[in-house]
Write an enzyme that holds these catalytic residues in place. Structure first.
Site, PDB file in Angstrom:
ATOM      1  N   ASP A   1     145.774  -0.682  58.699  1.00  0.00           N
ATOM      2  CA  ASP A   1     145.744  -1.914  57.906  1.00  0.00           C
ATOM      3  C   ASP A   1     146.319  -3.065  58.727  1.00  0.00           C
ATOM      4  OD1 ASP A   1     145.860  -3.855  55.882  1.00  0.00           O
ATOM      5  OD2 ASP A   1     147.803  -3.123  55.173  1.00  0.00           O
TER       6      ASP A   1
ATOM      7  N   ASP B   1     141.370  -1.678  57.254  1.00  0.00           N
ATOM      8  CA  ASP B   1     140.335  -2.703  57.386  1.00  0.00           C
ATOM      9  C   ASP B   1     139.772  -2.710  58.801  1.00  0.00           C
ATOM     10  OD1 ASP B   1     142.331  -4.157  58.901  1.00  0.00           O
ATOM     11  OD2 ASP B   1     143.144  -4.866  56.992  1.00  0.00           O
TER      12      ASP B   1
ATOM     13  N   ASP C   1     127.733   3.858  57.925  1.00  0.00           N
ATOM     14  CA  ASP C   1     127.112   4.542  56.795  1.00  0.00           C
ATOM     15  C   ASP C   1     125.920   3.760  56.259  1.00  0.00           C
ATOM     16  OD1 ASP C   1     127.538   6.967  55.239  1.00  0.00           O
ATOM     17  OD2 ASP C   1     129.664   6.504  55.375  1.00  0.00           O
TER      18      ASP C   1
ATOM     19  N   GLU D   1     123.498  13.469  56.073  1.00  0.00           N
ATOM     20  CA  GLU D   1     124.331  14.335  55.249  1.00  0.00           C
ATOM     21  C   GLU D   1     123.384  15.145  54.373  1.00  0.00           C
ATOM     22  OE1 GLU D   1     127.798  14.118  51.806  1.00  0.00           O
ATOM     23  OE2 GLU D   1     126.187  12.654  51.846  1.00  0.00           O
TER      24      GLU D   1
ATOM     25  N   ASP E   1     135.204  14.240  52.078  1.00  0.00           N
ATOM     26  CA  ASP E   1     134.812  14.864  50.815  1.00  0.00           C
ATOM     27  C   ASP E   1     135.349  16.283  50.649  1.00  0.00           C
ATOM     28  OD1 ASP E   1     133.316  12.728  49.780  1.00  0.00           O
ATOM     29  OD2 ASP E   1     131.517  13.338  50.859  1.00  0.00           O
TER      30      ASP E   1
ATOM     31  N   ASP F   1     148.041  -5.392  53.040  1.00  0.00           N
ATOM     32  CA  ASP F   1     147.729  -5.109  51.633  1.00  0.00           C
ATOM     33  C   ASP F   1     147.710  -3.618  51.322  1.00  0.00           C
ATOM     34  OD1 ASP F   1     145.371  -4.307  52.838  1.00  0.00           O
ATOM     35  OD2 ASP F   1     144.056  -5.602  51.627  1.00  0.00           O
TER      36      ASP F   1
END
Length: 525
Positions: free
Chosen positions: A23, A31, A100, A266, A328, A27
């Site tokens: 980061d 990022d 992605d 995927e 995942d 925050d």
């Protein structure tokens, strides 16, 4: 490697879960500028390419996989200038950048879907999605019995009585891929990012998109067996429909206009013949192999998984694509039993994976030996935890990375809080703590990646197997002579002949491989 081979032929990709890597603005959420600030670390680690999870405009119902605008950066992560700077510096360091692509669904906040909600049934706006009338006397029953991959029904009713399909969260309506507008929009998105210099895409739910005509009911046992896996015995009409291959052919045509770019899918499909279809010359370049993720720590089971995976890749004429983790699934340390045993087994499997011919995908933090984090229920943010229960949530493998210092947030942010809480016991696992420790998991990965990139023993795509004691295996890269031995038994075993290059733990008496460990050796052809 032949000079004619594409750059991804034996590349090591590093998956950056953008929210959790670094980061830059305090925050508590990772990022793009945070990633750029840590490119030196990734270069030092020795990876060839990055895969960035979604950073597009999104209400974040599924942490960015619910996209409101696929051709812009969400302010949470930065802006287009920050993205361009990241790509430019990565390329300067010799690191490729892939991102992605999410073609199965959008966010409910996408301008198309907001227009569909205010339009009439049967309108062009609704034809971009999958709206249907319900069953029952008043249409109060969903159009079919499909369930969401996140649990619960795959249909949500809108005020005028129609239902829309969402194979994931209700905030992620499925697109209608029989609509030419949908094809054209994805092509625009691909060209937008390719023109900005990306080197390829990871395609989310690449076995989704196409739906069977008539949307027939599913056998609910397919969902029980694993909601994203098209079972070998139980066909699942939600996924792996034959029409998906037309979409991948369109995607490939776009990529062919941009030399040296690629796509990996995927694809949770376990039938080898059906999986191989995604890898035909006019479709995907690579397909994730999830067999190692789904296999428990057992040498015989691992050998079978490796053999089956290599057979698919060889039949398709493409490199195999290996991974042990992602955002995942549970982290390897926890999957393999947790604690010291889990760490030993995870280190062993890292050497197994990196010994294999083909492409490897690492998940950020696995090189630190991170485990899953038990989070309090009030900290959970994953939509799957809301619908399928806390035990199904994925937050535990998404906790931000520890960089330095003795207490949270471990240099991840200058702020006081992180979007998911970090455990204080990670103080010994920070990058800073491990860099100078030659016995650390990070040092093991760095040495393994260096050998894989530079040592001639890693040449060739053919693998042969040695005889090995029960609970063990030994494989050999035929052309280069690399041997990888794995011991999943309860007793030490003798190593095959050869010069030891690396072992996941210290050897006993110089030649004995301890339980829950692996070693690399080389013996010339």
């Amino acid at each position: 490697m032949s000079t004619a081979s594409p750059w991804w032929h034996d590349a090591v990709f590093y998956q950056v879960y953008v929210r959790s890597f670094a980061d830059s603005d305090g925050d508590g959420v990772g990022d793009l500028e945070g990633i750029r600030s840590r490119l030196g670390y990734l270069e030092l680690l020795g990876v060839d390419a990055l895969w960035l999870t979604p950073f597009y405009r999104s209400p974040m119902a599924d942490h960015g996989y619910d996209i409101a605008d696929a051709r812009d950066v969400d302010p949470l992560f930065g802006d287009l200038a920050a993205f361009d700077a990241l790509v430019a510096e990565a390329h300067e360091r010799g690191i490729k950048v892939t991102i992605d692509l999410v073609p199965n669904h959008t966010s409910v906040r996408h301008e198309w879907f907001t227009a569909a909600l205010t339009a009439l049934p049967g309108s062009p706006e609704r034809e971009r999605y999958i709206f249907r009338e319900g069953l029952g006397l008043a249409g109060e029953i969903p159009p079919n019995n499909w369930v969401s991959a996140f649990g619960g029904p795959a249909w949500t009713r809108v005020p005028d009585g129609q239902w829309y399909l969402h194979l994931f969260a209700p905030e992620q309506p499925d697109l209608n891929w029989t609509n030419p507008e949908v094809h054209a929009d994805l092509e625009r998105t691909m060209r937008f990012w390719l023109d900005r210099g990306v080197d390829g895409f990871r395609i989310d739910v690449a076995h989704g998109m196409a739906k069977p005509p008539g949307l027939p009911d599913m056998d609910l046992r397919a969902a029980e067996a694993g909601s994203l896996i098209s079972g070998e015995q139980i066909p699942d009409p939600r996924f792996d429909n034959d029409g998906v291959h037309d979409i991948h052919q369109m995607i490939r045509k776009v990529l062919d206009d941009y030399p040296d770019t690629m796509a990996v899918g995927e694809i949770w499909v376990t039938d080898e013949q059906r999986l191989a279809r995604y890898l035909r010359p006019d479709e995907l370049h690579l397909a994730f192999n999830f067999r190692l993720v789904l296999t428990h720590f057992d040498a015989d089971a691992m050998r079978t998984a490796i053999e089956r995976s290599l057979a698919v890749a060889q039949a398709a004429g493409v490199p195999a694509t290996w991974t042990l983790g992602n955002h995942d699934v549970w982290r390897q340390v926890s999957r393999y039993g947790g604690g010291e045993q889990g760490v030993r087994r995870a280190r062993a499997m890292a050497l197994v994976e990196l010994a294999l011919p083909g492409v490897v995908y690492l998940y950020n933090g696995e090189e630190l030996g991170l485990d899953n984090v038990e989070l309090p229920e009030e900290a959970l943010t994953d939509p799957r935890a809301r619908t399928a229960g806390a035990h199904s949530g994925r937050d535990g493998c998404r906790v931000p990375l520890p960089w330095e210092g003795q207490e949270p947030p471990f240099g991840f942010t200058e702020g006081e809080r992180t979007w998911l809480p970090m455990p204080p016991e990670w103080a010994e696992l920070t990058v800073e703590a491990q860099l100078e420790d030659t016995d650390s998991t990070l040092s093991l990965y760095r040495r393994a990646l260096e050998l894989r990139a530079k040592h001639p023993a890693f040449a060739g795509d053919e693998v042969e197997w040695y005889g090995a004691p029960a609970g063990c295996f030994a494989l050999r890269r035929h052309a280069g002579g690399l041997i990888c031995a794995l011991n999943t038994s309860a007793a030490p075993v003798d190593l095959p002949p050869g010069e030891v290059l690396l072992s996941s733990v210290p050897l006993l008496e110089g030649r004995l491989l301890p339980p829950d460990s692996a070693a690399w050796l080389v013996r010339p052809s």
